[in-house]
Scaffold this motif. Structure first.
Motif, PDB file in Angstrom:
ATOM      1  N   TYR A  22       0.872  -0.885   0.025  1.00  0.00           N
ATOM      2  CA  TYR A  22      -0.249  -0.087  -0.356  1.00  0.00           C
ATOM      3  C   TYR A  22       0.619   1.227   0.074  1.00  0.00           C
ATOM      4  O   TYR A  22       1.968   1.301   0.249  1.00  0.00           O
ATOM      5  N   PRO A  49     -11.758   4.037  -6.680  1.00  0.00           N
ATOM      6  CA  PRO A  49     -10.986   3.897  -5.408  1.00  0.00           C
ATOM      7  C   PRO A  49     -10.435   2.565  -5.190  1.00  0.00           C
ATOM      8  O   PRO A  49      -9.279   2.716  -4.603  1.00  0.00           O
ATOM      9  N   SER A  50     -10.874   1.653  -5.599  1.00  0.00           N
ATOM     10  CA  SER A  50     -10.346   0.103  -5.373  1.00  0.00           C
ATOM     11  C   SER A  50      -9.315  -0.219  -6.246  1.00  0.00           C
ATOM     12  O   SER A  50      -8.336  -1.174  -6.331  1.00  0.00           O
ATOM     13  N   TRP A  51      -8.866   0.739  -7.375  1.00  0.00           N
ATOM     14  CA  TRP A  51      -8.013   0.463  -8.262  1.00  0.00           C
ATOM     15  C   TRP A  51      -6.453   0.650  -7.673  1.00  0.00           C
ATOM     16  O   TRP A  51      -6.267   1.552  -6.598  1.00  0.00           O
ATOM     17  N   ASP A 137     -11.831  -2.247 -16.666  1.00  0.00           N
ATOM     18  CA  ASP A 137     -11.035  -2.460 -15.488  1.00  0.00           C
ATOM     19  C   ASP A 137      -9.787  -1.737 -15.778  1.00  0.00           C
ATOM     20  O   ASP A 137      -8.589  -2.549 -15.332  1.00  0.00           O
ATOM     21  N   ASP A 184      -2.454   3.647  -5.189  1.00  0.00           N
ATOM     22  CA  ASP A 184      -3.630   3.140  -4.588  1.00  0.00           C
ATOM     23  C   ASP A 184      -4.525   4.427  -4.202  1.00  0.00           C
ATOM     24  O   ASP A 184      -4.498   5.612  -4.871  1.00  0.00           O
ATOM     25  N   ILE A 185      -5.718   4.220  -3.458  1.00  0.00           N
ATOM     26  CA  ILE A 185      -6.652   5.250  -3.120  1.00  0.00           C
ATOM     27  C   ILE A 185      -5.944   6.430  -2.473  1.00  0.00           C
ATOM     28  O   ILE A 185      -6.424   7.292  -2.527  1.00  0.00           O
TER      29      ILE A 185
END
Length: 233
Positions: A22, A49-51, A137, A184-185
Motif C-alpha cells: 500500500y 477507489p479500489s484500483w 477495468d 492506490d486510493i
C-alpha cells in the motif's frame, strides 16, 4: 543506453509483489532511504477507489497544441511502436505541461496502449471516456475528468525522457523511464529505478512487522508493552 526495464527481478514478479503493498508503506520506506519527495500531488487519484496500479514507467511529455499539426500527431505511430518494443508491461506516465483544458487520456488511448503492453496510466491532467475505462477495468490515475477532446488543444511532444509531474511536497516529482509507479486510493508514489527491488523488499518486511504488531494488539496483550516492543505505529 542501458535497458531501463532490466531489473534484478523479473518485471511481472515486481508488479505482482508491489500490488500486495500500500502506498503509505511504500512512501515510508522511500522516506527512510532518503527519498521523501516521491509522492505526486494529492489530487492525482484513481478514478475507481479500489484500483491499484504498479509497474515501470513509460514516460510521455505533451504540450499545448492549438494547430493539431498532422506531423506532430502522426508521431503517435512512433510512440506506440516504442511502447511495444519495450517488451514489458508498462504504466503510461503523462506530463501534460500543466494544461488544464482537455482530457489527455481516454478509452482509445487505453485500447491501443493495452495492445502495446500498457497496464494503466498516471496522468497529471485530465481523462475522459470514463465509463468505458471502468468497464474494461483499466486503472487510470488523474487530476480531473472532462469530456473535452485534446485535438487542437494538446498533443504528444516527446517520450522516454525524464518528465515532471506535480508533487505533494515539492512543485514537481521527476519520473524517468524504468522508475516504478505505485498507486492506490491514497495517491501515487514514484520509486526511483535504482532502488525498486530494495524498496519492495523493505516494504514487504515493514508490512510483515505491522501485521505482527496489529495481531499482538488485537490479541489483548498489554498495549504499552506491545508499543515498547515495536516502537512504531
Amino acid at each position: 543506453m542501458n535497458n531501463p526495464y532490466d531489473y534484478a527481478l523479473p518485471v511481472q514478479e515486481l508488479i505482482d509483489r508491489y500490488r500486495q503493498l500500500y502506498s503509505g508503506a511504500v512512501y515510508d520506506v522511500l522516506e527512510g532511504l532518503g527519498f521523501p519527495h516521491q509522492a505526486l500531488a494529492v489530487d492525482v487519484k484513481p478514478v475507481v477507489p479500489s484500483w491499484v496500479l504498479a509497474g515501470p514507467a513509460f514516460t510521455i511529455k505533451g504540450i499545448p497544441d492549438p494547430t493539431g499539426d498532422e506531423k506532430l500527431r502522426a508521431r503517435r505511430i512512433e510512440l506506440f511502436a516504442a511502447m511495444k518494443e519495450t517488451g514489458v508491461p508498462l504504466v503510461d506516465v503523462r506530463d501534460c505541461s500543466f494544461d488544464e483544458q482537455a482530457a489527455h487520456y481516454g478509452e482509445m488511448n487505453a485500447t491501443v496502449g493495452a495492445s502495446c503492453g500498457v497496464i494503466g496510466a498516471v496522468v497529471d491532467g485530465g481523462s475522459r471516456d470514463t465509463r468505458f475505462l471502468i468497464e474494461r477495468d483499466f486503472p487510470i490515475f488523474c487530476r480531473y475528468l472532462t469530456p473535452v477532446e485534446a485535438l487542437r488543444r494538446w498533443s504528444y511532444y516527446d517520450w522516454q525522457t525524464t518528465v515532471a509531474l506535480r508533487g505533494a511536497l515539492t512543485a514537481t516529482v521527476t519520473v524517468s523511464p524504468g522508475d516504478f509507479v505505485f498507486g492506490d486510493i491514497d495517491g501515487v508514489v514514484i520509486v526511483p529505478r535504482d532502488v525498486v527491488v530494495e524498496v519492495l523488499e523493505r516494504t514487504e518486511a515493514l508490512i510483515t512487522e505491522e501485521n505482527e504488531t496489529r495481531g499482538e494488539f488485537e490479541s489483548g496483550a498489554d498495549p504499552v508493552q506491545v508499543y515498547r516492543k515495536h516502537g512504531r505505529l
